[in-house]
Design a protein around this motif. Structure first.
Motif, PDB file in Angstrom:
ATOM      1  N   PHE A   5       0.842  -1.198   0.000  1.00 60.68           N
ATOM      2  CA  PHE A   5       0.000   0.000   0.000  1.00 60.68           C
ATOM      3  C   PHE A   5       0.872   1.240   0.000  1.00 60.68           C
ATOM      4  O   PHE A   5       1.808   1.362   0.792  1.00 60.68           O
ATOM      5  CB  PHE A   5      -0.913   0.025   1.231  1.00 60.68           C
ATOM      6  CG  PHE A   5      -2.241  -0.629   0.996  1.00 60.68           C
ATOM      7  CD1 PHE A   5      -3.378   0.129   0.763  1.00 60.68           C
ATOM      8  CD2 PHE A   5      -2.344  -2.013   0.983  1.00 60.68           C
ATOM      9  CE1 PHE A   5      -4.604  -0.480   0.540  1.00 60.68           C
ATOM     10  CE2 PHE A   5      -3.568  -2.630   0.764  1.00 60.68           C
ATOM     11  CZ  PHE A   5      -4.713  -1.862   0.534  1.00 60.68           C
ATOM     12  N   ILE A   6       0.542   2.161  -0.878  1.00 56.90           N
ATOM     13  CA  ILE A   6       1.148   3.486  -0.883  1.00 56.90           C
ATOM     14  C   ILE A   6       0.041   4.446  -0.453  1.00 56.90           C
ATOM     15  O   ILE A   6      -0.904   4.698  -1.198  1.00 56.90           O
ATOM     16  CB  ILE A   6       1.712   3.839  -2.265  1.00 56.90           C
ATOM     17  CG1 ILE A   6       2.877   2.902  -2.585  1.00 56.90           C
ATOM     18  CG2 ILE A   6       2.185   5.281  -2.310  1.00 56.90           C
ATOM     19  CD1 ILE A   6       2.884   2.361  -3.955  1.00 56.90           C
ATOM     20  N   GLU A  28       4.071  -4.254   2.637  1.00 56.88           N
ATOM     21  CA  GLU A  28       4.630  -2.952   2.981  1.00 56.88           C
ATOM     22  C   GLU A  28       3.541  -1.881   2.957  1.00 56.88           C
ATOM     23  O   GLU A  28       2.586  -1.967   2.190  1.00 56.88           O
ATOM     24  CB  GLU A  28       5.718  -2.564   1.970  1.00 56.88           C
ATOM     25  CG  GLU A  28       6.834  -3.575   1.857  1.00 56.88           C
ATOM     26  CD  GLU A  28       7.277  -3.798   0.405  1.00 56.88           C
ATOM     27  OE1 GLU A  28       8.448  -4.163   0.213  1.00 56.88           O
ATOM     28  OE2 GLU A  28       6.447  -3.611  -0.515  1.00 56.88           O
ATOM     29  N   VAL A  29       3.737  -0.883   3.790  1.00 59.61           N
ATOM     30  CA  VAL A  29       2.884   0.301   3.787  1.00 59.61           C
ATOM     31  C   VAL A  29       3.787   1.525   3.767  1.00 59.61           C
ATOM     32  O   VAL A  29       4.641   1.692   4.646  1.00 59.61           O
ATOM     33  CB  VAL A  29       1.965   0.365   5.021  1.00 59.61           C
ATOM     34  CG1 VAL A  29       1.153   1.669   5.010  1.00 59.61           C
ATOM     35  CG2 VAL A  29       1.031  -0.841   5.070  1.00 59.61           C
ATOM     36  N   TYR A  30       3.589   2.349   2.750  1.00 63.36           N
ATOM     37  CA  TYR A  30       4.337   3.613   2.660  1.00 63.36           C
ATOM     38  C   TYR A  30       3.384   4.776   2.892  1.00 63.36           C
ATOM     39  O   TYR A  30       2.250   4.788   2.404  1.00 63.36           O
ATOM     40  CB  TYR A  30       4.983   3.787   1.283  1.00 63.36           C
ATOM     41  CG  TYR A  30       5.473   5.207   1.046  1.00 63.36           C
ATOM     42  CD1 TYR A  30       6.736   5.601   1.464  1.00 63.36           C
ATOM     43  CD2 TYR A  30       4.643   6.163   0.447  1.00 63.36           C
ATOM     44  CE1 TYR A  30       7.177   6.911   1.289  1.00 63.36           C
ATOM     45  CE2 TYR A  30       5.074   7.471   0.268  1.00 63.36           C
ATOM     46  CZ  TYR A  30       6.334   7.843   0.687  1.00 63.36           C
ATOM     47  OH  TYR A  30       6.767   9.135   0.515  1.00 63.36           O
ATOM     48  N   LEU A  65      -2.393   2.428  -4.829  1.00 59.99           N
ATOM     49  CA  LEU A  65      -2.181   3.850  -4.576  1.00 59.99           C
ATOM     50  C   LEU A  65      -3.424   4.407  -3.888  1.00 59.99           C
ATOM     51  O   LEU A  65      -4.374   4.833  -4.537  1.00 59.99           O
ATOM     52  CB  LEU A  65      -1.912   4.593  -5.886  1.00 59.99           C
ATOM     53  CG  LEU A  65      -0.720   4.105  -6.721  1.00 59.99           C
ATOM     54  CD1 LEU A  65      -0.593   4.931  -7.990  1.00 59.99           C
ATOM     55  CD2 LEU A  65       0.569   4.180  -5.908  1.00 59.99           C
ATOM     56  N   ALA A  66      -3.420   4.395  -2.577  1.00 58.49           N
ATOM     57  CA  ALA A  66      -4.541   4.898  -1.778  1.00 58.49           C
ATOM     58  C   ALA A  66      -4.177   6.285  -1.275  1.00 58.49           C
ATOM     59  O   ALA A  66      -3.984   6.508  -0.075  1.00 58.49           O
ATOM     60  CB  ALA A  66      -4.845   3.943  -0.626  1.00 58.49           C
ATOM     61  N   VAL A  88      -2.553   0.017  -9.138  1.00 54.92           N
ATOM     62  CA  VAL A  88      -3.932   0.498  -9.235  1.00 54.92           C
ATOM     63  C   VAL A  88      -4.090   1.766  -8.419  1.00 54.92           C
ATOM     64  O   VAL A  88      -3.455   1.932  -7.378  1.00 54.92           O
ATOM     65  CB  VAL A  88      -4.957  -0.557  -8.744  1.00 54.92           C
ATOM     66  CG1 VAL A  88      -4.898  -1.806  -9.601  1.00 54.92           C
ATOM     67  CG2 VAL A  88      -4.750  -0.888  -7.272  1.00 54.92           C
ATOM     68  N   HIS A  89      -4.917   2.667  -8.918  1.00 58.43           N
ATOM     69  CA  HIS A  89      -5.337   3.771  -8.074  1.00 58.43           C
ATOM     70  C   HIS A  89      -6.756   3.497  -7.597  1.00 58.43           C
ATOM     71  O   HIS A  89      -7.462   2.650  -8.133  1.00 58.43           O
ATOM     72  CB  HIS A  89      -5.169   5.133  -8.750  1.00 58.43           C
ATOM     73  CG  HIS A  89      -6.172   5.482  -9.811  1.00 58.43           C
ATOM     74  ND1 HIS A  89      -7.532   5.469  -9.617  1.00 58.43           N
ATOM     75  CD2 HIS A  89      -6.003   5.907 -11.097  1.00 58.43           C
ATOM     76  CE1 HIS A  89      -8.158   5.868 -10.701  1.00 58.43           C
ATOM     77  NE2 HIS A  89      -7.259   6.123 -11.629  1.00 58.43           N
TER      78      HIS A  89
END
Length: 265
Positions: A5-6, A28-30, A65-66, A88-89
């Motif tokens: 997740f971004i 991962e989470v950014y 892309l959250a 994906v967005h």
């Protein structure tokens, strides 16, 4: 599926656990605010925070892309991804072509692009939402990616649609009217009651019945009530006189009144 997740805001707070509960692994989470990434990671089984947008060595196959719409291009310009990753967005308003275009420009390796848009309002910090009845709108630049995203969507929701960017834009505009504007009107109603020392709870049965009828009707227009619907000009003028010292509220009242009256002429 291995997923990163971004973004760690409202949507990620609910979507990441839903995907984990469906058997997927969040690696991962950014977030540009590391504390937000840490908060989300603390609710996941085996994820860790990622401090930069270089994911070249990531084991993930899907990158979500959250993030706010305005940040999409900036993030895409900095992303370093594994070859053939799916990106994906989750935006209701941004066309898929924008994401595909930015990644074609900025990515040094071939990637696949899509949209994974849950049609719902989310609030970070609240109990995790069940996605079973949340519509998921899917779009992709190729059929293989589309099939992957549809399958992923069906694992968390019973309502999955393949929707074009144009259709998604229409849904998003409609959602703003149905959700954001409606909630704002409730806020204004609450402020009106409080300024005269009245309890907003007095309006709750009315609000509940209004939504019940509107959702039960085949067309909400069939159950519209109120002075504008009746053409009760005397009451409308009385209300506008009451709002005369609050011109912004009076403007909203007049605009909505005119819209309702025009609907039934």
């Amino acid at each position: 599926m291995e997923i990163s997740f971004i973004g760690a805001g409202n949507l990620a707070w609910h979507l990441a656990p839903a995907l984990e509960n469906a058997g997927h692994h969040i690696n991962e989470v950014y977030s540009h605010q590391l504390k937000h990434a840490r908060q989300l990671v603390s609710n996941l089984y085996d994820a860790h925070t990622h401090s930069e947008l270089n994911f070249a060595d990531s084991p993930s196959h899907l990158f979500v892309l959250a993030i706010p719409d305005d940040a999409l291009e900036s993030v895409c310009s900095q992303l370093v991804l594994p070859e053939n990753a799916i990106v994906v967005h989750t935006s209701g308003a941004r066309p898929l072509q924008s994401l595909a275009h930015w990644l074609a420009i900025y990515s040094d390796v071939p990637v696949r692009t899509g949209v994974f848009y849950p049609l719902q309002t989310f609030t970070k910090g609240q109990s995790f939402m069940q996605f079973d009845e949340i519509p998921l709108c899917i779009e992709a630049t190729d059929s293989t990616t589309e099939d992957t995203l549809v399958q992923l969507g069906q694992e968390i929701s019973d309502i999955v649609y393949i929707i074009t960017s144009e259709e998604r834009r229409t849904l998003h505009v409609a959602a703003v009217f149905a959700s954001n504007f409606t909630n704002h009107l409730l806020t204004l109603a609450s402020e009106l009651t409080m300024q005269d020392g009245l309890d907003f709870d007095l309006l709750r049965p009315l609000i509940t019945e209004t939504f019940r009828k509107g959702l039960a009707a085949s067309n909400p227009a069939d159950v519209q009530t109120g002075p504008a619907r009746r053409g009760d000009l005397t009451t409308i003028e009385t209300h506008l006189a009451y709002l005369s010292n609050q011109p912004k509220l009076a403007e909203i009242y007049q605009l909505l009144t005119n819209s309702i009256r025009n609907q039934y002429r």
